[in-house]
Design a protein around this motif. Sequence first.
Motif, PDB file in Angstrom:
ATOM      1  N   TYR A   7       7.218 -10.000  -3.903  1.00 36.87           N
ATOM      2  CA  TYR A   7       6.566 -10.785  -5.200  1.00 36.87           C
ATOM      3  C   TYR A   7       5.433 -11.662  -4.385  1.00 36.87           C
ATOM      4  CZ  TYR A   7       5.501 -13.832  -8.601  1.00 36.87           C
ATOM      5  OH  TYR A   7       4.554 -14.520  -9.639  1.00 36.87           O
ATOM      6  N   TYR A   8       5.749 -12.498  -3.470  1.00 36.71           N
ATOM      7  CA  TYR A   8       4.709 -13.423  -2.990  1.00 36.71           C
ATOM      8  C   TYR A   8       3.560 -12.713  -2.372  1.00 36.71           C
ATOM      9  CZ  TYR A   8       7.821 -17.275  -4.082  1.00 36.71           C
ATOM     10  OH  TYR A   8       8.656 -18.009  -4.777  1.00 36.71           O
ATOM     11  N   GLU A   9       3.850 -11.638  -1.618  1.00 37.24           N
ATOM     12  CA  GLU A   9       2.933 -10.875  -0.820  1.00 37.24           C
ATOM     13  C   GLU A   9       2.229  -9.789  -1.627  1.00 37.24           C
ATOM     14  OE1 GLU A   9       4.379 -10.047   2.961  1.00 37.24           O
ATOM     15  OE2 GLU A   9       5.041 -11.965   3.181  1.00 37.24           O
ATOM     16  N   HIS A  10       2.567  -9.441  -2.787  1.00 35.48           N
ATOM     17  CA  HIS A  10       1.909  -8.119  -3.607  1.00 35.48           C
ATOM     18  C   HIS A  10       0.552  -8.478  -4.231  1.00 35.48           C
ATOM     19  CE1 HIS A  10       2.216  -4.838  -6.331  1.00 35.48           C
ATOM     20  NE2 HIS A  10       1.955  -5.672  -7.387  1.00 35.48           N
ATOM     21  N   GLY A  11       0.079  -7.512  -4.325  1.00 39.43           N
ATOM     22  CA  GLY A  11      -1.324  -7.557  -4.958  1.00 39.43           C
ATOM     23  C   GLY A  11      -2.324  -7.596  -4.048  1.00 39.43           C
ATOM     24  N   THR A  12      -3.683  -7.636  -4.439  1.00 41.56           N
ATOM     25  CA  THR A  12      -5.183  -7.731  -3.782  1.00 41.56           C
ATOM     26  C   THR A  12      -5.219  -9.417  -3.195  1.00 41.56           C
ATOM     27  OG1 THR A  12      -6.331  -8.392  -5.643  1.00 41.56           O
ATOM     28  CG2 THR A  12      -6.214  -5.919  -5.051  1.00 41.56           C
ATOM     29  N   PRO A  13      -5.889  -9.538  -2.365  1.00 44.33           N
ATOM     30  CA  PRO A  13      -6.157 -11.000  -2.180  1.00 44.33           C
ATOM     31  C   PRO A  13      -6.554 -11.950  -3.139  1.00 44.33           C
ATOM     32  CG  PRO A  13      -7.201  -9.501  -0.413  1.00 44.33           C
ATOM     33  CD  PRO A  13      -6.642  -8.694  -1.391  1.00 44.33           C
ATOM     34  N   ALA A  14      -7.545 -11.254  -4.230  1.00 42.29           N
ATOM     35  CA  ALA A  14      -7.764 -12.137  -5.450  1.00 42.29           C
ATOM     36  C   ALA A  14      -6.750 -12.323  -6.059  1.00 42.29           C
ATOM     37  CB  ALA A  14      -8.844 -11.151  -5.947  1.00 42.29           C
ATOM     38  N   GLU A  15      -6.110 -11.417  -6.384  1.00 39.90           N
ATOM     39  CA  GLU A  15      -4.664 -11.522  -7.264  1.00 39.90           C
ATOM     40  C   GLU A  15      -3.679 -12.610  -6.696  1.00 39.90           C
ATOM     41  OE1 GLU A  15      -4.389  -7.092  -9.266  1.00 39.90           O
ATOM     42  OE2 GLU A  15      -3.306  -7.272  -7.436  1.00 39.90           O
ATOM     43  N   LEU A  36       0.241 -18.385  -0.201  1.00 42.53           N
ATOM     44  CA  LEU A  36      -1.117 -18.759   0.651  1.00 42.53           C
ATOM     45  C   LEU A  36      -0.764 -18.392   2.037  1.00 42.53           C
ATOM     46  CD1 LEU A  36      -1.971 -21.990  -1.378  1.00 42.53           C
ATOM     47  CD2 LEU A  36      -3.387 -19.845  -1.187  1.00 42.53           C
ATOM     48  N   ASP A  37       0.237 -18.515   2.508  1.00 38.56           N
ATOM     49  CA  ASP A  37       0.641 -18.530   3.859  1.00 38.56           C
ATOM     50  C   ASP A  37      -0.050 -17.000   4.533  1.00 38.56           C
ATOM     51  OD1 ASP A  37       1.767 -19.321   6.521  1.00 38.56           O
ATOM     52  OD2 ASP A  37       3.287 -17.785   6.410  1.00 38.56           O
ATOM     53  N   SER A  38       0.550 -15.814   3.851  1.00 37.73           N
ATOM     54  CA  SER A  38      -0.071 -14.459   4.181  1.00 37.73           C
ATOM     55  C   SER A  38      -1.481 -14.546   3.974  1.00 37.73           C
ATOM     56  CB  SER A  38       0.744 -13.601   3.515  1.00 37.73           C
ATOM     57  OG  SER A  38       0.481 -13.589   1.964  1.00 37.73           O
ATOM     58  N   LEU A  39      -2.027 -14.878   2.683  1.00 33.47           N
ATOM     59  CA  LEU A  39      -3.544 -14.568   2.431  1.00 33.47           C
ATOM     60  C   LEU A  39      -4.309 -15.484   3.548  1.00 33.47           C
ATOM     61  CD1 LEU A  39      -5.293 -13.866   0.414  1.00 33.47           C
ATOM     62  CD2 LEU A  39      -5.063 -16.143  -0.917  1.00 33.47           C
ATOM     63  N   ALA A  40      -3.898 -16.697   3.665  1.00 35.11           N
ATOM     64  CA  ALA A  40      -4.732 -17.455   4.698  1.00 35.11           C
ATOM     65  C   ALA A  40      -4.724 -16.715   6.337  1.00 35.11           C
ATOM     66  CB  ALA A  40      -4.293 -18.584   5.066  1.00 35.11           C
ATOM     67  N   ALA A  41      -3.653 -16.278   6.747  1.00 35.57           N
ATOM     68  CA  ALA A  41      -3.398 -15.626   8.004  1.00 35.57           C
ATOM     69  C   ALA A  41      -4.458 -14.133   7.758  1.00 35.57           C
ATOM     70  CB  ALA A  41      -1.964 -15.068   8.118  1.00 35.57           C
ATOM     71  N   PRO A  49      -8.545 -20.708   1.083  1.00 36.85           N
ATOM     72  CA  PRO A  49      -7.175 -20.459   1.177  1.00 36.85           C
ATOM     73  C   PRO A  49      -6.297 -21.424   1.926  1.00 36.85           C
ATOM     74  CG  PRO A  49      -8.412 -18.482   1.136  1.00 36.85           C
ATOM     75  CD  PRO A  49      -9.264 -19.617   1.207  1.00 36.85           C
ATOM     76  N   ARG A  50      -6.954 -21.809   3.091  1.00 39.90           N
ATOM     77  CA  ARG A  50      -6.288 -22.329   4.286  1.00 39.90           C
ATOM     78  C   ARG A  50      -6.221 -24.132   3.773  1.00 39.90           C
ATOM     79  NH1 ARG A  50      -7.988 -21.097  10.042  1.00 39.90           N
ATOM     80  NH2 ARG A  50      -6.093 -22.193  10.318  1.00 39.90           N
ATOM     81  N   LEU A  51      -7.268 -24.607   3.121  1.00 41.53           N
ATOM     82  CA  LEU A  51      -7.227 -25.964   2.496  1.00 41.53           C
ATOM     83  C   LEU A  51      -6.243 -26.028   1.511  1.00 41.53           C
ATOM     84  CD1 LEU A  51      -8.488 -28.720   3.224  1.00 41.53           C
ATOM     85  CD2 LEU A  51     -10.208 -28.072   1.444  1.00 41.53           C
ATOM     86  N   LEU A  52      -6.156 -25.050   0.510  1.00 39.90           N
ATOM     87  CA  LEU A  52      -5.070 -25.153  -0.560  1.00 39.90           C
ATOM     88  C   LEU A  52      -3.785 -25.132  -0.091  1.00 39.90           C
ATOM     89  CD1 LEU A  52      -4.818 -25.512  -3.666  1.00 39.90           C
ATOM     90  CD2 LEU A  52      -4.967 -22.989  -3.918  1.00 39.90           C
ATOM     91  N   LEU A  53      -3.488 -24.230   1.085  1.00 37.31           N
ATOM     92  CA  LEU A  53      -2.242 -24.085   1.768  1.00 37.31           C
ATOM     93  C   LEU A  53      -1.776 -25.359   2.442  1.00 37.31           C
ATOM     94  CD1 LEU A  53       0.074 -22.555   2.953  1.00 37.31           C
ATOM     95  CD2 LEU A  53      -1.566 -21.818   4.922  1.00 37.31           C
TER      96      LEU A  53
END
Length: 117
Positions: A7-15, A36-41, A49-53
């Motif tokens: 669930y946390y990693e599902h979807g496009t980066p924008a989603e 955000l962890d996977s998105l920032a990576a 994304p890194r700042l929000l993380l």
Amino acid sequence: MNALNAYYEHGTPAERWARAQLFFDAKEYAPAARVLDSLAAETPEQLAPRLLLARAYYHSAQLSRAEGELRAILERWPVEDYAQLLLGRTLERQGRAAEAGTYLRIAAAMAGDFPEA
């Protein structure tokens, strides 16, 4: 991968960015950090994304993770004044006031907040 991680990693980066912002705005900081962890990576060249993380880690009391992320941000973007401020606040919450002072003074100077002589 279990269903929750999916669930946390599902979807496009924008989603995932939108989902993370919804969690953060709802003050659900730990779930926001998971998204955000996977998105920032995946997008290390993007600051937002890194700042929000880092903020999600800070607000969910994951202070060592917040510190690590903020230090990584400042390595890449040393003039990011909010990261300077948040690193100072993170260090304060860890009882490291002397070390925090350096970052808080830098953030204040960057913001043009100079003490009167």
